[in-house]
Design an enzyme around this catalytic site. Structure first.
Site, mmCIF file in Angstrom:
data_model
loop_
_atom_site.group_PDB
_atom_site.id
_atom_site.type_symbol
_atom_site.label_atom_id
_atom_site.label_comp_id
_atom_site.label_asym_id
_atom_site.label_seq_id
_atom_site.Cartn_x
_atom_site.Cartn_y
_atom_site.Cartn_z
ATOM 1 N N GLY A 156 -15.065 -7.822 -34.459
ATOM 2 C CA GLY A 156 -16.859 -7.289 -34.194
ATOM 3 C C GLY A 156 -17.445 -7.797 -33.023
ATOM 4 O O GLY A 156 -16.922 -8.083 -31.902
ATOM 5 N N GLY A 158 -0.635 9.566 -5.692
ATOM 6 C CA GLY A 158 -0.657 8.288 -6.776
ATOM 7 C C GLY A 158 0.705 8.391 -7.234
ATOM 8 O O GLY A 158 1.611 7.705 -6.604
ATOM 9 N N ASN A 205 2.116 5.160 -17.359
ATOM 10 C CA ASN A 205 3.037 5.159 -18.690
ATOM 11 C C ASN A 205 3.823 6.229 -18.755
ATOM 12 O O ASN A 205 4.702 6.624 -19.482
ATOM 13 C CB ASN A 205 2.415 4.277 -19.683
ATOM 14 C CG ASN A 205 2.012 2.938 -19.629
ATOM 15 O OD1 ASN A 205 2.542 2.583 -18.753
ATOM 16 N ND2 ASN A 205 1.744 2.446 -20.937
ATOM 17 N N ALA A 251 1.009 -1.230 -0.004
ATOM 18 C CA ALA A 251 0.015 -0.084 0.080
ATOM 19 C C ALA A 251 0.804 1.041 -0.064
ATOM 20 O O ALA A 251 1.587 1.465 1.136
ATOM 21 C CB ALA A 251 -0.889 -0.134 1.095
ATOM 22 N N MET A 252 0.988 1.737 -1.061
ATOM 23 C CA MET A 252 1.627 3.200 -1.294
ATOM 24 C C MET A 252 0.496 4.155 -1.437
ATOM 25 O O MET A 252 0.662 5.141 -1.040
ATOM 26 C CB MET A 252 2.440 3.088 -2.599
ATOM 27 C CG MET A 252 3.818 2.123 -2.323
ATOM 28 S SD MET A 252 4.659 2.107 -3.641
ATOM 29 C CE MET A 252 4.354 0.491 -4.376
ATOM 30 N N THR A 253 -0.199 3.954 -2.690
ATOM 31 C CA THR A 253 -1.328 4.846 -3.160
ATOM 32 C C THR A 253 -2.146 5.354 -2.028
ATOM 33 O O THR A 253 -2.833 4.645 -1.182
ATOM 34 C CB THR A 253 -2.107 4.261 -4.381
ATOM 35 O OG1 THR A 253 -1.094 3.791 -5.298
ATOM 36 C CG2 THR A 253 -2.732 5.416 -4.904
ATOM 37 N N GLU A 265 8.993 -5.090 -10.324
ATOM 38 C CA GLU A 265 7.395 -4.763 -10.682
ATOM 39 C C GLU A 265 7.122 -4.391 -11.941
ATOM 40 O O GLU A 265 6.353 -4.999 -12.687
ATOM 41 C CB GLU A 265 7.110 -3.841 -9.584
ATOM 42 C CG GLU A 265 5.647 -3.661 -9.691
ATOM 43 C CD GLU A 265 5.062 -2.645 -8.652
ATOM 44 O OE1 GLU A 265 5.789 -2.360 -7.680
ATOM 45 O OE2 GLU A 265 4.073 -2.061 -8.895
#
Ligand SMILES: Cc1cc2nc3c(=O)[nH]c(=O)nc-3n(C[C@H](O)[C@H](O)[C@H](O)COP(=O)(O)OP(=O)(O)OC[C@H]3O[C@@H](n4cnc5c(N)ncnc54)[C@H](O)[C@@H]3O)c2cc1C
Length: 381
Positions: A341, A131, A368, A124-126, A243
């Site tokens: 499709g 973020g 990204n 848990a970082m965020t 990671e």
């Protein structure tokens, strides 16, 4: 070209794991997606079968196997369309923090359970307001004579509901430098002051339980500190290389599976003129282009896996691989959807699930855009 030297043992392991997925994972996928969680029993079954944390030393009940076994687990889960069962997040992203930075007592206490699947981990970082920018983290940890007191909240935490052990990043409010203020701790479920919030409903990775975590005067024993106090940022940076590689390996495997699936489907479908899709030049060119992109990505990522196993430091390359492969997966699933499709649009189809699951990969483990920021910084731009 064979960059990674898979032995007979690796290949037998891959075959065994594919069969395991067919029997014990895929049949449950739709239920797990509907429930938004892979039940703890399924984790235990994976552990008992020997597919979690294969690299953990025998001393801690693991098998001490090389990184290629981890790669096989990542690839086969994604290829089977079971990305929501994030075994690799546990085995190859979170547990390495405990193995590298935990004291002997912590390793003895927790690693065997991580291998057996009795323990499911989260990192848990965020936070709601932190973020990409980890220096904005607001969760605090204060030391006193008896240990540490943790306060704050975390959000978008994978395995958030299932986790019975979480690696938490928090800052010392008395230290101004946000980099030097950060420390990492393991916090066990059931610790007073540690509560879990709601499971977040997501457009993809639906069987992955993503949740908020809350800490209110949560008292953590001294021995739960990972590494040195104030070294949290450095530890995160060190582990982020693997990671990003895990993401890249998974994205390439996912893209390969999507193209294989699209070619198979295209062979059996006819266009408006009654010709098989694979006899129409626009379709064949699209399939060739998609395959070319993947082959180039595969070559790069296999090379990085080999270098990673040789202990090389590749911050720029792993960041490039994370953004490039996840963008590739995203674009390939969208293009495949156009080719197939309505067949691909069926919510239960492999392609629809791959598109939903793959879409998230450009965002987590560092967006990204942030990957490009890192590359630019390390390239001296
Ligand atoms: C399914 C899922 C699972 C997750 N699991 C975990 C987990 O287990 N543990 C955990 O700690 N976190 C987890 N996360 C959180 C994830 O790591 C964050 O979502 C991610 O780091 C981005 O943070 P943010 O969403 O707050 O976006 P923000 O940081 O607010 O960014 C918003 C947008 O701005 C862009 N941006 C931000 N800064 C810059 C910059 N400097 N330059 C250019 N562009 C910039 C970003 O690229 C993005 O497009 C998960 C997220 C998802 C979606």
């Amino acid at each position: 070209m064979n960059i990674l030297n898979y032995s007979e043992d690796h290949m037998a392991f891959r075959q065994g794991f594919k069969q395991y997925i067919e029997t014990h994972v895929s049949p449950h996928g739709p239920t797990w997606e509907a429930n938004g969680i892979v039940p703890p029993d399924a984790w235990k079954r994976m552990g008992e079968a020997g597919y979690l944390c294969t690299w953990v030393p025998e001393q801690y009940h693991g098998k001490g196997l090389d990184f290629l076994y981890s790669v096989i687990v990542m690839e086969e889960l994604v290829k089977a369309g079971q990305s929501g069962f994030m075994a690799s997040l546990h085995s190859d992203i979170i547990v390495p923090y405990i193995a590298s930075y935990g004291s002997d007592a912590i390793k003895e206490k927790y690693l065997p359970g991580c291998v057996s699947g009795e323990i499911i981990t989260a990192v848990a970082m965020t936070e709601p307001n932190a973020g990409s920018d980890l220096t904005a983290m607001a969760a605090t940890v204060v030391e006193d004579d008896n240990g540490y007191i943790l306060n704050g909240s975390k959000t978008f935490i994978s395995n958030g509901i299932n986790c019975n052990l979480a690696v938490i990043a928090a800052r010392d409010p008395k230290i101004d430098d946000p980099y030097a203020a950060l420390s990492l701790f393991v916090v066990a479920d059931g610790t007073p002051g540690f509560t879990k919030g709601n499971k977040l409903a997501k457009m993809g990775l639906r069987s992955q339980d993503t949740a908020e975590l809350f800490f209110s005067d949560c008292r953590i024993p001294k021995e739960n500190l990972l590494g040195q106090k104030g070294n949290g940022f450095m530890m995160l940076m060190e582990k982020l290389q693997q990671e990003r590689l895990v993401c890249a390996v998974s994205a390439v495997a996912g893209a390969e599976a999507v193209v294989e699936h699209t070619i198979d489907q295209a062979r059996s479908m006819k266009n408006a003129m009654g010709k098989p899709l694979t006899k129409a030049q626009d379709v064949t060119f699209a399939l060739v282009e998609m395959t070319t992109r993947i082959k180039m990505a595969r070559t790069f990522v296999d090379m990085l896996v080999a270098d990673h196993m040789d202990g090389k430091n590749m911050v720029i390359e792993t960041s490039m691989a994370k953004y490039h492969t996840t963008d590739t997966l995203k674009e390939i699933t969208y293009r495949a959807m156009d080719l197939l499709g309505e067949f691909g649009l069926d919510d239960t189809s492999f392609l629809a699930r791959s598109m939903r699951d793959g879409r998230i990969m450009t965002i987590f483990a560092g967006t990204n855009e942030i990957m490009k920021e890192i590359c630019a910084k390390f390239m001296g731009l």
